[in-house]
Write a protein that holds these residues in place. Structure first.
Motif, PDB file in Angstrom:
ATOM      1  N   TYR A  30     -39.236  44.678  75.478  1.00 49.20           N
ATOM      2  CA  TYR A  30     -38.277  44.852  74.382  1.00 49.20           C
ATOM      3  C   TYR A  30     -37.004  44.048  74.649  1.00 49.20           C
ATOM      4  O   TYR A  30     -36.512  43.332  73.757  1.00 49.20           O
ATOM      5  CB  TYR A  30     -37.939  46.331  74.215  1.00 49.20           C
ATOM      6  N   ASP A  65     -42.857  53.286  70.634  1.00 48.02           N
ATOM      7  CA  ASP A  65     -42.463  52.557  69.428  1.00 48.02           C
ATOM      8  C   ASP A  65     -41.354  53.301  68.693  1.00 48.02           C
ATOM      9  O   ASP A  65     -40.414  52.682  68.165  1.00 48.02           O
ATOM     10  CB  ASP A  65     -43.666  52.382  68.498  1.00 48.02           C
ATOM     11  N   THR A  86     -37.688  51.867  68.152  1.00 47.82           N
ATOM     12  CA  THR A  86     -37.214  51.717  66.765  1.00 47.82           C
ATOM     13  C   THR A  86     -35.839  52.352  66.610  1.00 47.82           C
ATOM     14  O   THR A  86     -34.934  51.783  65.977  1.00 47.82           O
ATOM     15  CB  THR A  86     -38.207  52.379  65.788  1.00 47.82           C
ATOM     16  N   SER A 102     -33.327  50.105  68.231  1.00 52.22           N
ATOM     17  CA  SER A 102     -33.098  48.931  67.380  1.00 52.22           C
ATOM     18  C   SER A 102     -32.152  49.258  66.232  1.00 52.22           C
ATOM     19  O   SER A 102     -31.211  48.504  65.941  1.00 52.22           O
ATOM     20  CB  SER A 102     -34.438  48.426  66.814  1.00 52.22           C
ATOM     21  N   GLU A 103     -32.375  50.374  65.605  1.00 52.69           N
ATOM     22  CA  GLU A 103     -31.526  50.770  64.474  1.00 52.69           C
ATOM     23  C   GLU A 103     -30.097  51.020  64.930  1.00 52.69           C
ATOM     24  O   GLU A 103     -29.138  50.650  64.237  1.00 52.69           O
ATOM     25  CB  GLU A 103     -32.121  52.006  63.801  1.00 52.69           C
ATOM     26  N   ALA A 124     -36.286  46.415  63.770  1.00 51.67           N
ATOM     27  CA  ALA A 124     -37.249  47.022  64.682  1.00 51.67           C
ATOM     28  C   ALA A 124     -38.647  46.448  64.493  1.00 51.67           C
ATOM     29  O   ALA A 124     -39.371  46.209  65.477  1.00 51.67           O
ATOM     30  CB  ALA A 124     -37.273  48.537  64.482  1.00 51.67           C
TER      31      ALA A 124
END
Length: 248
Positions: free
Chosen positions: A145, A174, A178, A181-182, A188
């Protein structure tokens, strides 16, 4: 006589000079008496054994340091100028510090704040981070990542992801990636797709090959200029080593 015999044996066993001394040339009785004298001396003076062990450890440490120096010299381009690892701190700093890191490593997490304080307070250290996931699937996913973020969004974004992952305590899935990422403002879907790309895999492969060549088996491992530093080092010790490099 006892001191002479013990000194002779310690010299043969620890220092290993070219001494013309052959126990096998003795008769059985002479050899038995010789060994008895040595045993008696060592029992009367056990500190001699500790002294010999200390000398041996010092020589082993010196040999390891010399070997590490040669390895760093041999693989210097891959360590300091690989063209893909994140570079922070002062890019023109007079001391370069390289860290092989695993996000799930407790000592890497402990070292994180120390390294950040060292780099920020010094102001003249070039910091390179190498992704070296060795502690299982969560480690590998975290590194994939972070590398994906760097390849897609650049160095500043990588620093944000790196700092988040090194302090993240949950499972790496995941869903959690995610959420990360947000929180950082990244796409994401794009990053999760890129994590398994050949570009990311190749970067991890090259760093693992370098670590193997340098005989690195644990994290954190640091390279400071010409020296390999295996394991966590407290901030004062790291700062002292930086000062030492500058005075050479």
């Amino acid at each position: 006589m006892k001191r002479f015999l013990a000194t002779t044996i310690l010299a043969l066993g620890v220092a290993a000079p070219a001494v013309a001394f052959d126990v096998n040339a003795m008769s059985d009785d002479e050899r038995a008496a010789f060994r008895a004298e040595i045993r008696a001396y060592l029992l009367d003076n056990p500190e001699v054994i500790m002294e010999a062990v200390e000398v041996l450890e010092q020589r082993n440490s010196a040999a390891e340091a010399a070997n590490d120096f040669n390895l760093v010299s041999q693989y210097g381009d891959s360590i300091f100028e690989d063209g893909y690892s994140w570079v922070g701190g002062n890019p023109d700093g007079d001391v370069t510090l390289v860290e092989f890191v695993d996000y799930r490593c407790g000592y890497c997490r402990k070292a994180h704040d120390d390294v950040a304080e060292l780099v920020n307070s010094d102001g003249n250290i070039r910091l390179i981070v190498k992704e070296f996931p060795i502690l299982g699937e969560d480690s590998l996913l975290s590194s994939r990542y972070a590398i994906a973020v760097k390849q897609k969004h650049g160095d500043d974004a990588y620093k944000l992801a790196h700092d988040t992952l090194i302090t993240f305590r949950g499972g790496v899935t995941d869903a959690s990636l995610t959420s990360i990422s947000e929180s950082l403002g990244f796409d994401a879907v794009e990053l999760l797709a890129h994590m398994n790309s050949d570009e990311v895999t190749d970067e991890i492969r090259k760093t693992r090959a370098l670590a193997q060549a340098l005989s690195i088996t644990g994290t954190p491992t640091f390279v400071m200029q010409d020296q390999l530093l295996r394991g966590y080092l407290p901030l004062p010790q790291m700062a002292a080593l930086v000062d030492e490099k500058r005075t050479r």
